[in-house]
Design a protein around this motif. Structure first.
Motif, short mmCIF file in Angstrom:
data_model
loop_
_atom_site.label_atom_id
_atom_site.label_comp_id
_atom_site.label_asym_id
_atom_site.label_seq_id
_atom_site.Cartn_x
_atom_site.Cartn_y
_atom_site.Cartn_z
N GLY A 154 0.81 -1.33 -0.01
CA GLY A 154 0.06 0.06 -0.12
C GLY A 154 0.79 1.08 -0.10
N SER A 155 2.10 1.15 0.09
CA SER A 155 3.00 2.40 0.22
C SER A 155 2.88 2.99 -1.25
N ASP A 156 2.75 2.23 -2.15
CA ASP A 156 2.60 2.86 -3.32
C ASP A 156 1.60 3.83 -3.61
N THR A 157 0.43 3.28 -3.13
CA THR A 157 -0.88 4.02 -3.14
C THR A 157 -0.87 5.45 -2.30
N SER A 158 -0.08 5.24 -1.17
CA SER A 158 0.11 6.52 -0.34
C SER A 158 0.99 7.45 -1.11
N ALA A 159 1.98 6.96 -1.89
CA ALA A 159 2.85 8.07 -2.62
C ALA A 159 2.05 8.70 -3.59
N VAL A 160 1.22 7.99 -4.49
CA VAL A 160 0.64 8.47 -5.75
C VAL A 160 -0.64 9.47 -5.24
N ALA A 161 -1.28 9.01 -3.88
CA ALA A 161 -2.35 9.73 -3.44
C ALA A 161 -1.67 11.03 -2.94
N LEU A 162 -0.50 10.86 -2.23
CA LEU A 162 -0.22 12.21 -1.96
C LEU A 162 0.53 13.14 -2.82
N ALA A 163 0.97 12.45 -3.93
CA ALA A 163 1.36 13.36 -5.10
C ALA A 163 0.28 13.84 -5.69
N ALA A 164 -1.00 13.60 -5.80
CA ALA A 164 -2.09 13.97 -6.18
C ALA A 164 -2.59 15.36 -5.36
N ALA A 165 -2.62 14.68 -4.10
CA ALA A 165 -3.00 15.87 -2.98
C ALA A 165 -2.15 17.18 -3.04
N LEU A 166 -0.88 16.81 -3.27
CA LEU A 166 -0.02 17.99 -3.12
C LEU A 166 0.27 18.54 -4.50
N LYS A 167 -0.52 18.14 -5.50
CA LYS A 167 -0.27 18.63 -6.87
C LYS A 167 1.07 18.48 -7.38
N ALA A 168 1.75 17.38 -6.96
CA ALA A 168 3.09 17.33 -7.39
C ALA A 168 3.29 17.06 -8.79
N ASP A 169 4.44 17.47 -9.43
CA ASP A 169 4.87 17.56 -10.71
C ASP A 169 5.20 16.13 -11.02
N ARG A 170 5.52 15.24 -10.26
CA ARG A 170 6.05 13.86 -10.60
C ARG A 170 5.87 12.98 -9.24
N CYS A 171 5.68 11.61 -9.59
CA CYS A 171 5.84 10.69 -8.43
C CYS A 171 6.75 9.47 -8.90
N ASP A 172 8.02 9.61 -7.99
CA ASP A 172 9.02 8.58 -8.44
C ASP A 172 8.91 7.47 -7.62
N ILE A 173 8.62 6.02 -8.03
CA ILE A 173 8.59 5.07 -7.03
C ILE A 173 9.78 4.45 -7.18
N TYR A 174 10.60 4.47 -6.22
CA TYR A 174 12.00 3.81 -6.15
C TYR A 174 11.81 2.45 -5.72
N THR A 175 12.40 1.48 -6.39
CA THR A 175 12.39 0.11 -5.94
C THR A 175 13.68 -0.71 -6.19
#
Ligand code: ADP
Ligand code: ASP
Ligand code: MG
Length: 412
Positions: A154-175
């Protein structure tokens, strides 16, 4: 100056040395003038350990306390990463889900994010460019005040949802891999990294078993148009590689017919033998399973030799196998079948590609190739941009490799 969300998974924060390396990736982006929110998972293996402790303490556990326990792994890594950032001379603080706050539904263990209030994090950006280190996987239910978790991965979802909420320019999922591949690079050495993959295909790949992204995170990226990259945390922080962009189909120039092969061991097969072939029988079988919230996936029905009865085969998630078979045994009189057979040593292998919309015979080619390798197909499902087959688990790697070569996906 851009605003970024960077997410680091379990293997990327597996120990303090790796967390220091993560801090260097974050510093690079911050030094480039970006405002940064980081989302972290628990150290790899930690969540499994916590889940095992819960089950040991109480086999029929209270899901609220399950969430309280399993959310703790992310609290540790968020604090440690904030400390590692301090050591590099950066301003940073940890944020637990309830502190942000990230609000989730009360479906404990599989909560959905309903709202994120990004104001506190944004204030940190505007006050002194403070880096926000947010615990992934967790939130709080607004009504009950209880901690909730978002389901495994679920952390992937936390990241994308946060990016949407903060109106981020990009979400980078490092793995631990440097992007999305044509299939799991851990089982097929000839898998190729994709520069781009469409939202629709990524959604199918994730739903059909490619655990590189949680399904819900792809849905959110698609709905909120978050430019999302999958990339490696094991790169040298001073010379990172770009990874894979998840984007619109129209933004992909070279489209293959099949883009990827996925597999899922999370399937169990149930066959009811010699079921009376009469109206209402499917309802008698699948009604009680639906009432018990058991998702049925593949279904095939075959007329038996005697012509009067039929065999019905279908799959359910492995975790629901025991529950499903016990429901069907209890309903034996109502359904009227001769025998119930089950198998958990099966795997679903799927091929995904938007090109299937416009090409006929894509699946038929696979059935021939698998037959030539002596692989028996137990069930098949198809839809617009994918087909799936159910086979014996022992043939997983052979089947994935066979389809990967068949559709021209092997790396040169
Ligand atoms: P994290 O802990 O960073 O969230 P995960 O283990 O959840 O990482 O996801 C990354 C893993 O996903 C990779 O190590 C790889 O084995 C697996 N994987 C499965 N299918 C794919 C694919 N098509 N492309 C890339 N990785 C894949
Ligand atoms: N730590 C959680 C898990 O293992 C969430 C995640 O890693 O994304 O499922
Ligand atoms: Mg993951």
């Amino acid at each position: 100056m851009a605003r970024l969300v960077m997410k680091f998974g379990g293997t990327s924060v597996a120990n303090v040395e790796r967390i220091r390396n993560v801090a260097r990736h974050v510093k690079r982006e911050w030094d480039a003038g970006n405002d940064v929110a980081v989302v972290v998972s628990a150290m790899s293996g930690k969540t499994n350990e916590l889940v095992a402790w819960v089950k040991d303490a109480s086999p029929l556990y209270d899901p609220k306390e399950y969430d309280t326990v399993v959310a703790s792994g992310e609290q540790v890594t968020s604090g440690l990463l904030a400390l590692a950032l301090h050591e590099l001379g950066l301003k940073a603080r940890s944020w637990q889900g309830w502190q942000v706050p990230i609000y989730g539904s009360d479906a404990h263990g599989s909560s959905r994010i309903v709202d994120i209030d990004g104001a506190n994090i944004l204030k940190g950006f505007s006050d002194d460019r403070s880096i926000a280190v947010v615990s992934g996987f967790q939130g709080v239910n607004r009504e009950t005040g209880r901690i909730v978790t978002l389901g495994r991965g679920g952390s992937d979802t936390s990241a994308v949802a946060l990016a949407a909420a903060l109106k981020a320019d990009r979400c980078d999922i490092y793995t631990d891999v440097d992007g999305v591949y044509t299939t799991d690079p851990r089982i097929v050495s000839k898998a190729r990294r994709l520069d781009r993959v469409s939202f629709e295909e990524m959604l199918e790949m994730a739903s059909l078993g490619a655990k590189v992204l949680q399904v819900r995170s792809v849905e959110l990226a698609m709905v909120h148009r978050v430019p999302t990259y999958v990339r490696s945390s094991f790169d040298d922080p001073s010379s990172p590689t770009p990874g894979t962009l998840i984007c619109d189909e129209e933004d992909i120039v070279e489209q293959q017919i099949v883009t990827g092969i996925a597999y899922s061991k999370d399937e169990a097969q149930i066959t009811l033998r010699r079921v009376a072939d009469q109206p209402g029988v499917a309802a008698a079988i699948f009604g009680p399973l639906a009432d018990a919230n058991i998702n049925v996936d593949m279904i095939i029905q075959v007329v038996s030799d005697d012509q009067a009865t039929t065999d019905i085969t279908f799959t359910v998630p492995t975790a629901e196998f025991e529950r499903a078979t016990s429901i069907l045994r209890n309903a034996r009189d109502a359904i009227s079948y001769a025998d119930l057979q089950g198998a958990t040593d099966v795997v679903k292998v799927s091929a995904i590609g938007v090109g299937m919309r416009s090409h006929a015979g894509v699946a038929a080619k696979a059935f021939r190739a698998l037959a030539d390798k002596g692989i028996n197909i137990r069930a098949i499902t198809t839809s617009e941009i994918k087909f799936s087959i159910l086979i014996d688990a022992a043939y997983t790697e052979l089947a994935v490799r066979t389809l990967h070569s068949l559709y021209g996906l092997d790396a040169a």
